[in-house]
Design a protein around this motif. Structure first.
Motif, PDB file in Angstrom:
ATOM      1  N   UNK A   1       0.853  -1.110  -0.146  1.00 47.22           N
ATOM      2  CA  UNK A   1      -0.039   0.184   0.054  1.00 47.22           C
ATOM      3  C   UNK A   1       0.932   1.248  -0.017  1.00 47.22           C
ATOM      4  N   UNK A   2       0.612   2.018  -0.925  1.00 45.36           N
ATOM      5  CA  UNK A   2       1.255   3.374  -1.004  1.00 45.36           C
ATOM      6  C   UNK A   2       0.560   4.448  -0.107  1.00 45.36           C
ATOM      7  N   UNK A   3       1.451   5.020   0.694  1.00 40.57           N
ATOM      8  CA  UNK A   3       0.676   5.849   1.875  1.00 40.57           C
ATOM      9  C   UNK A   3       1.723   6.971   2.275  1.00 40.57           C
ATOM     10  N   UNK A   4       0.975   8.134   2.702  1.00 41.72           N
ATOM     11  CA  UNK A   4       1.577   9.210   3.361  1.00 41.72           C
ATOM     12  C   UNK A   4       1.801   9.126   4.864  1.00 41.72           C
ATOM     13  N   UNK A   5       3.026   9.065   5.408  1.00 42.40           N
ATOM     14  CA  UNK A   5       3.163   9.297   6.836  1.00 42.40           C
ATOM     15  C   UNK A   5       3.804  10.365   7.074  1.00 42.40           C
ATOM     16  N   UNK A   6       3.778  10.883   8.381  1.00 42.13           N
ATOM     17  CA  UNK A   6       4.647  11.845   9.007  1.00 42.13           C
ATOM     18  C   UNK A   6       6.010  11.520   8.577  1.00 42.13           C
TER      19      UNK A   6
ATOM     20  N   UNK B   1       2.721  13.990  -3.637  1.00 38.49           N
ATOM     21  CA  UNK B   1       2.255  14.501  -4.916  1.00 38.49           C
ATOM     22  C   UNK B   1       1.821  15.916  -4.569  1.00 38.49           C
ATOM     23  N   UNK B   2       1.662  16.239  -3.424  1.00 37.08           N
ATOM     24  CA  UNK B   2       0.908  17.938  -3.306  1.00 37.08           C
ATOM     25  C   UNK B   2       2.134  18.942  -2.750  1.00 37.08           C
ATOM     26  N   UNK B   3       1.881  20.173  -3.237  1.00 39.08           N
ATOM     27  CA  UNK B   3       2.724  20.976  -2.973  1.00 39.08           C
ATOM     28  C   UNK B   3       2.883  21.482  -1.585  1.00 39.08           C
ATOM     29  N   UNK B   4       1.924  21.388  -1.018  1.00 39.91           N
ATOM     30  CA  UNK B   4       1.750  21.752   0.485  1.00 39.91           C
ATOM     31  C   UNK B   4       0.552  21.026   1.244  1.00 39.91           C
ATOM     32  N   UNK B   5       0.780  20.535   2.386  1.00 38.13           N
ATOM     33  CA  UNK B   5      -0.458  19.750   3.079  1.00 38.13           C
ATOM     34  C   UNK B   5      -1.310  21.031   3.659  1.00 38.13           C
ATOM     35  N   UNK B   6      -2.525  20.784   3.434  1.00 35.56           N
ATOM     36  CA  UNK B   6      -3.332  21.923   3.991  1.00 35.56           C
ATOM     37  C   UNK B   6      -3.814  21.856   5.619  1.00 35.56           C
ATOM     38  N   UNK B   7      -3.502  20.581   6.067  1.00 35.98           N
ATOM     39  CA  UNK B   7      -3.431  20.329   7.202  1.00 35.98           C
ATOM     40  C   UNK B   7      -2.020  20.677   8.111  1.00 35.98           C
ATOM     41  N   UNK B   8      -1.183  21.302   7.305  1.00 39.83           N
ATOM     42  CA  UNK B   8       0.257  21.507   7.706  1.00 39.83           C
ATOM     43  C   UNK B   8       1.164  20.264   8.401  1.00 39.83           C
TER      44      UNK B   8
ATOM     45  N   UNK C   1       4.665  15.376   5.344  1.00 43.32           N
ATOM     46  CA  UNK C   1       4.537  13.800   5.005  1.00 43.32           C
ATOM     47  C   UNK C   1       5.353  13.637   4.033  1.00 43.32           C
ATOM     48  N   UNK C   2       5.769  12.252   4.130  1.00 42.87           N
ATOM     49  CA  UNK C   2       6.539  11.587   3.145  1.00 42.87           C
ATOM     50  C   UNK C   2       5.925  10.376   2.480  1.00 42.87           C
TER      51      UNK C   2
END
Length: 149
Positions: free
Chosen positions: A76-81, A129-136, A139-140
């Protein structure tokens, strides 16, 4: 290790990934229940091969019937801290995200993963893939190892 199961003919292509949803109400009384309902609910799978010389069986859930295939648990591909993003370590998802239009949303809330579980990181892929996280969130993008059957 592969598992033989029955899936809808529209999904029966090598390389197709799906999340097993479990038993549907239409499965009640089906003579093929044991062959169809043999996967782990909520787990992501990859179709490895379609069994040759098998017939398409009628199914109350899949309009074009089901076929025998071999599947394996899928990574599973995922974003984590980012502070948790090390190959070989375990991590969990950062938490739900209401921003469904974000290009990273599918990795922040990946199908086949839950927020209350830890996963082993097989590979660190890098920037999401995002430029910035809207929840600040910092992520990697990583790949969680496929679950053990």
């Amino acid at each position: 290790m592969t598992t033989v199961t029955l899936i809808g003919t529209r999904l029966a292509e090598p390389g197709t990934e799906f999340v097993y949803g479990g038993e549907a109400t239409a499965c009640e009384g089906c003579p093929y229940r044991d062959q169809c309902l043999n996967l782990t609910e909520g787990r992501r799978y990859t179709v490895e091969t379609v069994r040759e010389n098998t017939q398409t069986l009628d199914c109350a859930v899949h309009d074009e019937g089901v076929q025998a295939v071999e599947v394996t648990p899928a990574p599973i591909r995922a974003n984590v801290l980012s502070k948790s993003a090390y190959a070989g370590s375990t991590a969990e998802l950062a938490g739900p995200c209401p921003h469904t239009g974000c290009p990273s949303h599918e990795f922040c809330e990946p199908a086949g993963a839950s927020f209350d579980a830890e996963y082993r990181i097989a590979e660190v892929e890098g920037e999401p893939p995002h430029d910035y996280c809207m929840l600040d969130r910092d992520l990697t993008l990583v790949e969680f190892a496929a679950a053990e059957e």
